[in-house]
Write an enzyme that holds these catalytic residues in place. Structure first.
Site, PDB file in Angstrom:
ATOM      1  N   PHE A 130     -16.239   3.259   6.646  1.00  0.00           N
ATOM      2  CA  PHE A 130     -14.815   3.489   6.379  1.00  0.00           C
ATOM      3  C   PHE A 130     -14.455   3.403   4.892  1.00  0.00           C
ATOM      4  O   PHE A 130     -13.294   3.590   4.532  1.00  0.00           O
ATOM      5  CB  PHE A 130     -13.945   2.528   7.199  1.00  0.00           C
ATOM      6  CG  PHE A 130     -14.233   1.070   6.975  1.00  0.00           C
ATOM      7  CD1 PHE A 130     -13.671   0.386   5.905  1.00  0.00           C
ATOM      8  CD2 PHE A 130     -15.067   0.385   7.849  1.00  0.00           C
ATOM      9  CE1 PHE A 130     -13.918  -0.968   5.707  1.00  0.00           C
ATOM     10  CE2 PHE A 130     -15.324  -0.973   7.666  1.00  0.00           C
ATOM     11  CZ  PHE A 130     -14.745  -1.645   6.589  1.00  0.00           C
TER      12      PHE A 130
ATOM     13  N   LYS B  26       0.828  -1.203   0.000  1.00  0.00           N
ATOM     14  CA  LYS B  26       0.000   0.000   0.000  1.00  0.00           C
ATOM     15  C   LYS B  26       0.873   1.268   0.000  1.00  0.00           C
ATOM     16  O   LYS B  26       2.091   1.192   0.200  1.00  0.00           O
ATOM     17  CB  LYS B  26      -0.912  -0.016   1.226  1.00  0.00           C
ATOM     18  CG  LYS B  26      -1.926  -1.154   1.207  1.00  0.00           C
ATOM     19  CD  LYS B  26      -2.753  -1.109   2.471  1.00  0.00           C
ATOM     20  CE  LYS B  26      -3.771  -2.206   2.539  1.00  0.00           C
ATOM     21  NZ  LYS B  26      -4.569  -2.140   3.789  1.00  0.00           N
TER      22      LYS B  26
ATOM     23  N   ARG C 195      -1.135 -14.741   3.598  1.00  0.00           N
ATOM     24  CA  ARG C 195      -1.952 -14.218   4.699  1.00  0.00           C
ATOM     25  C   ARG C 195      -1.239 -14.422   6.046  1.00  0.00           C
ATOM     26  O   ARG C 195      -1.232 -13.533   6.885  1.00  0.00           O
ATOM     27  CB  ARG C 195      -3.326 -14.890   4.733  1.00  0.00           C
ATOM     28  CG  ARG C 195      -4.201 -14.633   3.523  1.00  0.00           C
ATOM     29  CD  ARG C 195      -4.617 -13.219   3.359  1.00  0.00           C
ATOM     30  NE  ARG C 195      -5.422 -12.749   4.466  1.00  0.00           N
ATOM     31  CZ  ARG C 195      -5.958 -11.544   4.543  1.00  0.00           C
ATOM     32  NH1 ARG C 195      -5.772 -10.673   3.570  1.00  0.00           N
ATOM     33  NH2 ARG C 195      -6.676 -11.170   5.571  1.00  0.00           N
TER      34      ARG C 195
ATOM     35  N   ASN D 177      -1.524  -0.209   7.426  1.00  0.00           N
ATOM     36  CA  ASN D 177      -0.996  -1.534   7.745  1.00  0.00           C
ATOM     37  C   ASN D 177      -0.128  -2.134   6.636  1.00  0.00           C
ATOM     38  O   ASN D 177       0.083  -3.332   6.582  1.00  0.00           O
ATOM     39  CB  ASN D 177      -2.104  -2.484   8.173  1.00  0.00           C
ATOM     40  CG  ASN D 177      -3.097  -2.768   7.065  1.00  0.00           C
ATOM     41  OD1 ASN D 177      -2.919  -2.364   5.916  1.00  0.00           O
ATOM     42  ND2 ASN D 177      -4.144  -3.472   7.406  1.00  0.00           N
TER      43      ASN D 177
ATOM     44  N   HIS E 128      -1.746  -5.421   1.459  1.00  0.00           N
ATOM     45  CA  HIS E 128      -3.027  -6.089   1.222  1.00  0.00           C
ATOM     46  C   HIS E 128      -2.745  -7.414   0.535  1.00  0.00           C
ATOM     47  O   HIS E 128      -1.867  -7.501  -0.323  1.00  0.00           O
ATOM     48  CB  HIS E 128      -3.918  -5.236   0.296  1.00  0.00           C
ATOM     49  CG  HIS E 128      -5.071  -6.022  -0.254  1.00  0.00           C
ATOM     50  ND1 HIS E 128      -6.235  -6.207   0.444  1.00  0.00           N
ATOM     51  CD2 HIS E 128      -5.209  -6.713  -1.418  1.00  0.00           C
ATOM     52  CE1 HIS E 128      -7.056  -6.967  -0.282  1.00  0.00           C
ATOM     53  NE2 HIS E 128      -6.453  -7.284  -1.410  1.00  0.00           N
TER      54      HIS E 128
ATOM     55  N   THR F 174      -4.690  -8.045  10.514  1.00  0.00           N
ATOM     56  CA  THR F 174      -4.982  -6.775   9.843  1.00  0.00           C
ATOM     57  C   THR F 174      -4.569  -5.584  10.697  1.00  0.00           C
ATOM     58  O   THR F 174      -4.017  -4.613  10.200  1.00  0.00           O
ATOM     59  CB  THR F 174      -6.486  -6.687   9.495  1.00  0.00           C
ATOM     60  OG1 THR F 174      -6.825  -7.815   8.683  1.00  0.00           O
ATOM     61  CG2 THR F 174      -6.811  -5.415   8.749  1.00  0.00           C
TER      62      THR F 174
ATOM     63  N   TYR G 219     -12.291  -2.212  -3.514  1.00  0.00           N
ATOM     64  CA  TYR G 219     -12.908  -2.238  -2.188  1.00  0.00           C
ATOM     65  C   TYR G 219     -14.431  -2.341  -2.238  1.00  0.00           C
ATOM     66  O   TYR G 219     -15.109  -2.012  -1.263  1.00  0.00           O
ATOM     67  CB  TYR G 219     -12.499  -0.992  -1.389  1.00  0.00           C
ATOM     68  CG  TYR G 219     -11.078  -1.028  -0.904  1.00  0.00           C
ATOM     69  CD1 TYR G 219     -10.605  -2.078  -0.118  1.00  0.00           C
ATOM     70  CD2 TYR G 219     -10.191  -0.006  -1.211  1.00  0.00           C
ATOM     71  CE1 TYR G 219      -9.299  -2.106   0.343  1.00  0.00           C
ATOM     72  CE2 TYR G 219      -8.881  -0.025  -0.751  1.00  0.00           C
ATOM     73  CZ  TYR G 219      -8.443  -1.081   0.020  1.00  0.00           C
ATOM     74  OH  TYR G 219      -7.146  -1.104   0.474  1.00  0.00           O
TER      75      TYR G 219
ATOM     76  N   GLU H 251      -9.348 -10.018  -7.960  1.00  0.00           N
ATOM     77  CA  GLU H 251      -8.330  -8.991  -7.765  1.00  0.00           C
ATOM     78  C   GLU H 251      -7.230  -9.067  -8.822  1.00  0.00           C
ATOM     79  O   GLU H 251      -6.787  -8.031  -9.315  1.00  0.00           O
ATOM     80  CB  GLU H 251      -7.754  -9.078  -6.356  1.00  0.00           C
ATOM     81  CG  GLU H 251      -8.769  -8.661  -5.316  1.00  0.00           C
ATOM     82  CD  GLU H 251      -8.243  -8.672  -3.895  1.00  0.00           C
ATOM     83  OE1 GLU H 251      -8.759  -7.882  -3.098  1.00  0.00           O
ATOM     84  OE2 GLU H 251      -7.325  -9.456  -3.581  1.00  0.00           O
TER      85      GLU H 251
ATOM     86  N   ARG I 228       3.076  -7.165   8.938  1.00  0.00           N
ATOM     87  CA  ARG I 228       2.388  -6.102   9.689  1.00  0.00           C
ATOM     88  C   ARG I 228       2.928  -5.981  11.112  1.00  0.00           C
ATOM     89  O   ARG I 228       2.972  -4.884  11.670  1.00  0.00           O
ATOM     90  CB  ARG I 228       0.893  -6.357   9.696  1.00  0.00           C
ATOM     91  CG  ARG I 228       0.263  -6.136   8.337  1.00  0.00           C
ATOM     92  CD  ARG I 228      -1.207  -6.456   8.359  1.00  0.00           C
ATOM     93  NE  ARG I 228      -1.855  -6.183   7.090  1.00  0.00           N
ATOM     94  CZ  ARG I 228      -2.833  -6.928   6.585  1.00  0.00           C
ATOM     95  NH1 ARG I 228      -3.275  -7.985   7.256  1.00  0.00           N
ATOM     96  NH2 ARG I 228      -3.376  -6.616   5.434  1.00  0.00           N
TER      97      ARG I 228
END
Length: 154
Positions: free
Chosen positions: A60, A12, A88, A115, A118, A94, A52, A131, A105
């Site tokens: 949010f 990100k 993951r 964070n 993704h 998260t 998203y 995605e 993270r």
């Protein structure tokens, strides 16, 4: 050789701004995951909203879209045995405050809204394909054999 799968991952804007792309990429490659697609890009609002879309009705949502479009990202597709679940686990929780040390993270994340990374959800079977298709054309993904493949998988 065991069947592999592809998974979508994105560093990100906060991770890019902090110069963490190479550190994060190193972790995936050192784990044995293979890069089959990668691009440095800036998301426009349309792509961010599509990405998203599952959160569109949540309070949010606007903040997510604003943040992910605030700077460049590094999008990639990784390939490997059980790649989605591996990524993951490597990313960690998260919320960085709950992420274990040693995870991406846990080591680099500072805030739930910042964070660093993704990754597609391993519990949503369609997430990866959706995605990957959003971010990459078929001709941007490269099939290739890693020379150490036989040392990684039975």
């Amino acid at each position: 050789m065991t069947e592999t799968e592809r998974t979508f991952v994105m560093v990100k804007p906060d991770g890019v701004q902090r110069g963490l792309v190479s550190d994060i990429l190193d972790r995936f490659e050192n784990r044995g995951l293979k890069i089959v697609g990668a691009k440095f890009m800036r998301l426009d609002r349309e792509l961010a909203e599509a990405h998203y879309a599952e959160h569109e009705d949540k309070e949010f949502f606007e903040g997510l879209v604003d943040f992910i479009t605030s700077g460049p990202v590094f999008a990639m597709v990784l390939d490997g045995q059980d790649a989605t679940r591996q990524v993951r686990r490597m990313m960690g929780a998260t919320d960085p405050a709950e992420a274990e040390p040693g995870t991406i993270r846990g080591d680099f994340g500072l805030d739930l809204g910042r964070n660093v990374i993704h990754g597609s959800d391993h519990e949503d079977e369609g997430a990866n394909a959706r995605e990957i298709e959003l971010f990459f054309d078929d001709d941007e993904l490269v099939d290739w054999d890693k020379i150490d493949g036989s040392w990684l998988y039975e």
